[in-house]
Design an enzyme around this catalytic site. Structure first.
Site, PDB file in Angstrom:
ATOM      1  N   ASP A 117       0.792  -1.233   0.000  1.00 44.00           N
ATOM      2  CA  ASP A 117       0.000   0.000   0.000  1.00 44.00           C
ATOM      3  C   ASP A 117       0.821   1.278   0.000  1.00 44.00           C
ATOM      4  OD1 ASP A 117      -2.497  -1.269  -0.081  1.00 44.00           O
ATOM      5  OD2 ASP A 117      -2.373  -1.735   2.050  1.00 44.00           O
ATOM      6  N   ASP A 179      -5.862  -4.797  -6.661  1.00 44.97           N
ATOM      7  CA  ASP A 179      -5.612  -3.419  -6.208  1.00 44.97           C
ATOM      8  C   ASP A 179      -4.167  -2.991  -6.466  1.00 44.97           C
ATOM      9  OD1 ASP A 179      -7.364  -5.122  -4.804  1.00 44.97           O
ATOM     10  OD2 ASP A 179      -7.610  -3.729  -3.151  1.00 44.97           O
TER      11      ASP A 179
HETATM   12  N1  GLY Z   1      -7.906  -3.135  -0.369  1.00 43.07           N
HETATM   13  C1  GLY Z   1      -8.323  -1.965  -0.976  1.00 43.07           C
HETATM   14  C2  GLY Z   1      -9.766  -1.891  -1.231  1.00 43.07           C
HETATM   15  O1  GLY Z   1     -10.554  -2.093  -0.324  1.00 43.07           O
HETATM   16  O2  GLY Z   1     -10.137  -1.633  -2.333  1.00 43.07           O
END
Ligand code: GLY
Length: 401
Positions: A117, A179
């Site tokens: 992240d 993601d």
């Molecule tokens: N993990 C990132 C989202 O909830 O999109």
């Protein structure tokens, strides 16, 4: 008589021209009104947490009370990034001061190496800070963040690992989530800025493996693909936040679309454009895409149409479609922009937008964070606000160009 007729024709033309200007202006007015509102709402949010050391907005509870997060949570960079965009729009000094204050809170995340992240946290905050101010003191933060992310790459899988141990699913040996496509921008930007071929190679390998392993034949995608650490091959195709392993979790589809558009921006590799267009086509023609183009939280949720929408998925998709419209041929470009404009109109309406000072000063309502865990359901989310504002800015830049 002739003169009267002539005056009549001229008046009619003036009225028609005024009307057509009004029509032309009206969508731009929606965008400006939305950005002006966002400035006021964001200043209220910024003021409310100004003295709360290390806290950043995350969501609100069911009573509309603010829920904050600490800088290490994946959403921490969105609010500072939103403030930078709004400073860029308005040139208001108070927005710049707040953008600086909240960016400082996430500065240390540049050294995050225990999850993927770092891209979200640092590129949305410091990436925008540098882009807008050209203040070179931000550069080392962005450069370090890219190095941190690169530590998570393994040549055996040709991907960047998203999560380390996932206690909620011990079967995953090496989980990569869709993601993660969003974090490639950090690598590609640094690769270009520093002439670093290694960072570019990592991003390209990751994008190629994702294209191959995350996508189904209909161009929907899995949320989680876990790789076998010995063979380097995918061994599980699953979900964490979607309805089921085989379903199309809405935000995941939007992350993938956005990620491939971004990869095309940097590489001009036609395969990424084609991939983005195929994903867009899947989304735009999906029988479960609602009329107003704000997706349900999962395209395969069992109780459609009686289920929650996800404004965050719409905002991410909208921003991606605006950029995609600049690369596509005229017919597709128009189709992408039409949908993006519809999404902007909807998200800016009372149905999806909070009133000034309401709902803990978030801009949008009706997003879904993590349905299977019963977290953040039908609430505001900081990333919905961020990508909505980004979409508004992208639209503005498009018409200014
Ligand atoms: N993990 C990132 C989202 O909830 O999109």
């Amino acid at each position: 008589m002739n003169r009267v007729f002539l005056y009549g024709v001229i008046s009619l033309l003036l009225v028609l021209s005024a009307c057509s200007h009004k029509q032309h202006d009206s969508f731009e007015d929606v965008v400006d009104e939305a950005l002006n509102f966002a400035c006021e709402q964001s200043l209220l949010m910024a003021g409310s947490l100004k003295d709360s050391h290390q806290k950043l907005p995350q969501t609100s509870d069911r009573f509309g009370q603010l829920i904050t997060c600490y800088p290490a949570w994946w959403v921490s960079g969105f609010f500072p990034g939103q403030l930078w965009y709004l400073y860029e729009y308005s040139n208001r000094e108070e927005l710049k001061e707040m953008a600086q204050l909240y960016s400082e809170r996430v500065r240390d995340q540049q050294f995050t190496t225990d999850n993927h992240d770092v891209g979200f946290m640092i590129f949305c905050s410091y990436g925008n800070a540098y882009r807008i101010t050209k203040d070179t003191s931000y550069l080392s933060v962005i450069n370090n963040a890219a190095k941190s992310l690169a530590t998570r790459y393994r040549p055996s899988t040709a991907t960047i690992r998203s999560w380390d141990a996932a206690p909620w699913n011990k079967q995953w040996q090496y989980p990569v989530i869709i993601d993660n496509m969003m974090n490639l921008e950090l690598l590609m930007w640094n690769a270009r800025q520093q002439n670093d071929i290694t960072l570019m190679d990592i991003a390209i390998h990751h994008a190629n493996a994702t294209m191959k392993n995350h996508y189904r034949s209909d161009y929907s995608c899995y949320h989680v693909v876990s790789y076998d650490t010995i063979s380097g091959q995918p061994h599980l195709f699953q979900t964490s936040q979607g309805y089921s392993h085989e379903s199309a979790w809405a935000r995941g589809q939007a992350w993938g679309l956005y990620g491939f558009v971004t990869m095309y921006r940097f590489t001009k590799d036609a395969r990424y454009l084609e991939q983005a267009e195929k994903i867009a086509s899947y989304l735009l023609t999906h029988p479960h895409m609602p009329e107003d183009k704000i997706p349900y939280w999962d395209f395969d949720a069992p109780n459609i149409p009686d289920c929650y929408r996800d404004a965050s998925a719409a905002a991410i998709m909208c921003s991606a479609l605006i950029e995609l419209s600049t690369y596509a041929d005229a017919r597709k470009s128009q189709a992408y922009l039409e949908v993006a404009k519809q999404q902007i109109v909807q998200l800016s309406s009372r149905e999806y937008r909070n009133a000034l000072g309401n709902n803990a000063n978030f801009i949008l309502k009706h997003s879904v964070g993590h349905m299977p865990n019963n977290w953040e359901i039908d609430v505001p989310l900081s990333y919905a606000d961020y990508y909505y504002i980004e979409a508004l800015m992208r639209y503005k830049n498009l018409i200014n160009e």
